[in-house]
Design a protein around this motif. Sequence first.
Motif, short mmCIF file in Angstrom:
data_model
loop_
_atom_site.label_atom_id
_atom_site.label_comp_id
_atom_site.label_asym_id
_atom_site.label_seq_id
_atom_site.Cartn_x
_atom_site.Cartn_y
_atom_site.Cartn_z
N VAL A 11 44.34 48.72 47.46
CA VAL A 11 44.17 47.76 46.38
C VAL A 11 44.47 48.46 45.05
N GLU A 12 45.18 47.75 44.19
CA GLU A 12 45.47 48.26 42.84
C GLU A 12 44.17 48.75 42.19
N PRO A 13 44.06 50.04 41.86
CA PRO A 13 42.77 50.57 41.36
C PRO A 13 42.33 49.92 40.05
N ARG A 14 43.30 49.46 39.24
CA ARG A 14 42.91 48.86 37.97
C ARG A 14 42.13 47.57 38.18
N LEU A 15 42.47 46.84 39.24
CA LEU A 15 41.72 45.62 39.54
C LEU A 15 40.26 45.94 39.83
N LEU A 16 40.06 47.04 40.58
CA LEU A 16 38.68 47.43 40.90
C LEU A 16 37.95 47.86 39.64
N GLU A 17 38.68 48.54 38.73
CA GLU A 17 38.04 48.95 37.47
C GLU A 17 37.63 47.74 36.66
N VAL A 18 38.51 46.73 36.60
CA VAL A 18 38.17 45.51 35.87
C VAL A 18 36.93 44.88 36.47
N ALA A 19 36.91 44.79 37.81
CA ALA A 19 35.76 44.18 38.47
C ALA A 19 34.49 44.95 38.14
N LEU A 40 33.41 44.20 34.65
CA LEU A 40 32.82 42.86 34.55
C LEU A 40 31.48 42.78 35.27
N GLY A 41 31.10 43.85 35.93
CA GLY A 41 29.83 43.83 36.65
C GLY A 41 29.84 42.89 37.85
N MET A 42 30.99 42.77 38.49
CA MET A 42 31.08 41.89 39.66
C MET A 42 30.23 42.45 40.81
N PRO A 43 29.47 41.58 41.49
CA PRO A 43 28.74 42.09 42.67
C PRO A 43 29.71 42.47 43.77
N ARG A 44 29.28 43.42 44.62
CA ARG A 44 30.13 43.98 45.64
C ARG A 44 30.73 42.93 46.56
N ARG A 45 29.89 41.93 46.90
CA ARG A 45 30.37 40.91 47.83
C ARG A 45 31.56 40.16 47.24
N ARG A 46 31.47 39.89 45.91
CA ARG A 46 32.57 39.16 45.28
C ARG A 46 33.81 40.05 45.15
N VAL A 47 33.60 41.36 44.97
CA VAL A 47 34.76 42.26 44.91
C VAL A 47 35.51 42.18 46.23
N ILE A 48 34.76 42.21 47.33
CA ILE A 48 35.40 42.14 48.64
C ILE A 48 36.12 40.82 48.81
N ARG A 49 35.41 39.71 48.47
CA ARG A 49 35.97 38.39 48.74
C ARG A 49 37.14 38.07 47.82
N ASP A 50 37.01 38.41 46.52
CA ASP A 50 38.00 37.94 45.56
C ASP A 50 39.11 38.95 45.27
N ILE A 51 38.87 40.22 45.53
CA ILE A 51 39.90 41.21 45.20
C ILE A 51 40.41 41.95 46.44
N ALA A 52 39.50 42.58 47.17
CA ALA A 52 39.95 43.46 48.25
C ALA A 52 40.66 42.68 49.35
N LEU A 53 40.03 41.63 49.89
CA LEU A 53 40.63 40.92 51.01
C LEU A 53 41.94 40.22 50.63
N PRO A 54 41.98 39.48 49.48
CA PRO A 54 43.26 38.84 49.17
C PRO A 54 44.41 39.83 49.04
N SER A 55 44.15 40.99 48.45
CA SER A 55 45.29 41.90 48.29
C SER A 55 45.61 42.61 49.59
#
Lengths: 259, 254
Positions: free
Chosen positions: B148-156, B159-174
């Motif tokens: 996964v593009e590391p910058r996306l994870l940094e943004v998340a 933004l204080g995104m909870p881990r579950r949402r990081v998985i659902r909205d960033i990690a899995l789609p990419s």
Amino acid sequence: MSGLASRADRARGLCLPLGGLLVAEAAARISGLDSTTLAAPSAIAGAGARAALDGSLFAATAQTLGAAFAGLVIGVVLGLAAGIAFGLVRPLDRLMEVTVELIRPVPPVAIIPILIIVSGLGFRTEVTTVAFACIWPALILSRSAVRGVEPRLIEVSRALRLSPLARIGKIIMPSILPNIVVAVRLSVGFALIVAITVEMTANPVGLGYAMIEAQQALDPALMLAVLLWIGGIGWALNALLLLLAARVMGAAARQAPSP
Amino acid sequence: MSVSRLAWIAASALVFCVIVAAWQQAADARVFSPVFFPGPDRIWSALHRGWTQGDLAARTATTLGHMLVGWLLASVVGVALGAVIGLSPLASAYLKPTLELLRPLPASATIPVAIALLGLGESMVLAVIAFGAVWPMLVGTMHGVQSVEPRLLEVAHALGMPRRRVIRDIALPSAIPDILAGLRLSLTVALILTAVTEMMAGGDGLGAAILDAGRLMRSANVFAGVAILGLIGMAGAMLLSILEARCLRWRLAS
């Protein structure tokens, strides 16, 4: 620092397998396990050692690997020949497309019953099935690799008036070598799976049959010992091929697709 | 699709028809024994008879069911485990070596163990299929999530995104392209293992049917069953490539 971290990681990685072994051994000892399906790790090791000492394990291994290797060589050579021909002669490839795409999805093990009718239960059935499974990775990878050969090299070979055979031997083969290695790596995995499957269904020799025999003799320790041995062979073959691939292509080999 | 492409496909279909016709001629002329190689006409009539009067349709449904359920099980386990290992270095340190030990195990070698543990029933068939088909999915998801593009994870993170949402909205789609590639490989493996386990376990799937037909030297029935298995494999691969084109459209657009 990284050395330390990787040592800690290695220790963590060992937790699950070693812990599982200890728990299994303890559970078997405490419950006084006498089962037809499970065995204590120590009993499995004992059964494995006995089979190794009386030579039966190695005889079965030789049978399985011999058939798998024979089938692998036949399949890869046929696949390479077809792949190079299809890659060099585009019209041939396009004309055979429907036929190839109709035969390719047939699961290799599904042809076992056909071969039982044609060549009976035995070595030939096993080798042919393995070969059928190993044709496809070689065909597909070499076909696309031949198309990707630097066109200027082909032009050079034309300018030098190389014969078609010399062109394949001197220009095509060396430049598709990395893809051949990947195809062989994929095929070795298939070959072992298919060989063991055929031994379970149609050729009563080798490691596949050894497992079935142990299962039917209600000897779970021996059955699991053979299973672990097969896993070890699969692991060793894969490691060997990775090494080979690294020697042929350098570090890029580690990124190659795994079966 | 261009006209010349269609013409080539038509030509290659014609080549296939010529091969079948030659096979028919050879069978009629008794070039090879009809016991071994039935002509296309006999295979077709075996297919037709089996489908309309026999149990071929029911057996095909059973086989499809085994394959799909085993494949779904493998997909769920593979994607979940792959995401966990890909995202958490700690989980990776604990789990990965064990999985690396299990992975080279030829799936068909687990059949006798599965039979001893689970008997000859459905659960054995599904367990073996799932075990064999899980690896491509697991490896694909792991690889996809890790790249996964590391910058996306940094943004998340910012933004204080909870881990579950990081998985659902960033990690899995990419990771979708890698997951789809895994799905396709797994489907092939699932079909192979379905045929093998059905041969070993008997029951009412196609695998048992063709093995029995082989032992009784009913070659036309064997070929009919093999043809259906091939068609299942082809249909699965086609459906997945359509799905792949759909799912990856956003990638091409961006």
